[in-house]
Design an enzyme around this catalytic site. Structure first.
Site, mmCIF file in Angstrom:
data_model
loop_
_atom_site.group_PDB
_atom_site.id
_atom_site.type_symbol
_atom_site.label_atom_id
_atom_site.label_comp_id
_atom_site.label_asym_id
_atom_site.label_seq_id
_atom_site.Cartn_x
_atom_site.Cartn_y
_atom_site.Cartn_z
ATOM 1 N N ALA A 139 -1.287 -2.740 -4.584
ATOM 2 C CA ALA A 139 -0.713 -3.607 -5.438
ATOM 3 C C ALA A 139 -0.768 -4.972 -4.896
ATOM 4 O O ALA A 139 -0.021 -5.083 -3.792
ATOM 5 C CB ALA A 139 0.597 -3.165 -6.026
ATOM 6 N N CYS A 187 10.382 -2.624 -0.994
ATOM 7 C CA CYS A 187 9.786 -1.936 0.131
ATOM 8 C C CYS A 187 11.015 -1.732 1.263
ATOM 9 O O CYS A 187 10.531 -1.565 2.497
ATOM 10 C CB CYS A 187 8.724 -2.514 0.630
ATOM 11 S SG CYS A 187 7.160 -2.735 -0.544
ATOM 12 N N ILE A 202 0.863 -1.133 -0.003
ATOM 13 C CA ILE A 202 -0.019 -0.126 0.032
ATOM 14 C C ILE A 202 0.860 1.254 0.014
ATOM 15 O O ILE A 202 1.703 1.335 0.720
ATOM 16 C CB ILE A 202 -1.109 0.015 1.206
ATOM 17 C CG1 ILE A 202 -1.877 -1.304 1.186
ATOM 18 C CG2 ILE A 202 -1.683 1.356 1.455
ATOM 19 C CD1 ILE A 202 -2.907 -1.109 2.305
#
Length: 337
Positions: free
Chosen positions: A223, A240, A209
């Site tokens: 996603a 990330c 997110i």
């Protein structure tokens, strides 16, 4: 020097003659304190005077810039419509789509030097994917075929909803879809260490997110890896910023669960099928009716949405044809390390 094409700073608008004013607030997708007390109820009750949220599922992958321009164009049109008529510009929409192979990073992901390549960009030069620095929250991630991307464009002020609760509901609805509709066990949302997203274990993640706000209107979103196709692309970067977490997919999780239980192999959902399956979850989470964009009615705001989305679909077709299509897996023969 960084080639200008790699960084999305201002983009051409699909809506004609509109400004390129900057976003005022970014919400992070990277982490939150695991000890923070919950402040959001299990569901949202939106004001009753809001129209149904419209949604659209794209049939073909969009180049990243086309999807970005589309989001910006929709928001610009909403803001311009409000200037002339306070009853206009209220129409919320959710865009469900796939992208052609693309790496993106958020504005909080500080590069050592803005005039040089991003450290993660160096790893994926010439592999067949573009790289963009965006204004969403979060760090480097991948978007491509086999991954469902959702871009909710919602007015949080009109919904009387805080940013924190918006993200919390979004994370929760994705997790509940997987645990309840897909019957997957041990879904973690957020991560035990507080990282935002949806995880199948402390070391495997399949949904991210990252959001962006302008005048309290959301863009970007989530996603979720549906098929295994994105995994080889994810393996090339530190996704990330989580060194101990690897990417997995909904299909992989369903097949593993089936093998472990001794049941027949599951019917694996398509990307578009998951998009349709998430619609009731959005309705429940945000307390709003969610209907297809092509359903009749809706007035001038809905007509404008249909117009700008139709333009984006035609532009995507043109750009993809010019690109000569896209790769299904990274080309490691040209990779520079």
């Amino acid at each position: 020097m960084r080639p200008a094409i790699r960084t999305v700073r201002t983009v051409a608008r699909l809506s004609r003659g509109l400004s390129t004013s900057q976003t005022t607030l970014t919400a992070s997708s990277s982490s939150q304190s695991p000890s923070s007390p919950p402040t959001c109820s299990t569901s949202s009750i939106a004001p009753r005077n809001l129209p149904p949220i419209r949604y659209h599922v794209f049939n073909s992958p969009l180049p990243y810039t086309v999807g970005l321009e589309l989001q910006n164009g929709i928001i610009e049109r909403r803001l311009k419509a409000r200037e002339g008529d306070k009853e206009r510009g209220k129409q919320d929409v959710i865009l469900f789509l796939e992208h052609t192979p693309t790496y993106t990073t958020g504005r909080r992901d500080n590069s050592p030097n803005p005039d040089t390549l991003h450290p993660e960009e160096r790893k994926v030069q010439n592999v067949g994917a573009s790289f963009h620095i965006t204004k969403r929250g979060g760090q480097v991630t991948y978007h491509g075929p086999g991954q469902l991307v959702g871009y909710p464009i919602l007015d949080l002020n009109a919904m009387e909803l805080s940013t924190r609760c918006y993200v919390d509901y979004l994370q929760r609805l994705l997790a509940e879809y997987c645990s309840e509709d897909m019957a997957l066990q041990n879904i973690l949302a957020p991560h035990p260490d507080g990282h935002v997203g949806v995880f199948s274990s402390p070391t495997e993640k399949f949904a991210s997110i990252g959001i962006h706000l302008r005048h309290r209107i959301t863009s970007h979103g989530f996603a979720m890896n549906i098929t295994p196709e994105p995994i080889k692309w994810f393996d090339l970067v530190l996704a990330c910023g989580l060194a101990d977490v690897r990417a997995t997919s909904l299909h992989d999780l369903l097949e593993t669960a089936s093998a472990g239980s001794g049941l027949l192999p599951p019917v694996l959902p398509s990307v578009q099928g998951v998009a349709e399956g998430l619609v009731p979850r959005f309705q429940k989470a945000y307390g709003r009716e969610v209907i297809r964009l092509d359903e009749p009615g809706g007035g001038a705001d809905v007509e404008e949405l249909r117009e700008v989305i139709g333009l984006a679909e035609r532009e995507a077709e043109r750009v993809v044809k010019q690109m000569g299509g896209w790769r299904s897996e990274p080309d490691l023969s040209k990779r520079v390390l």
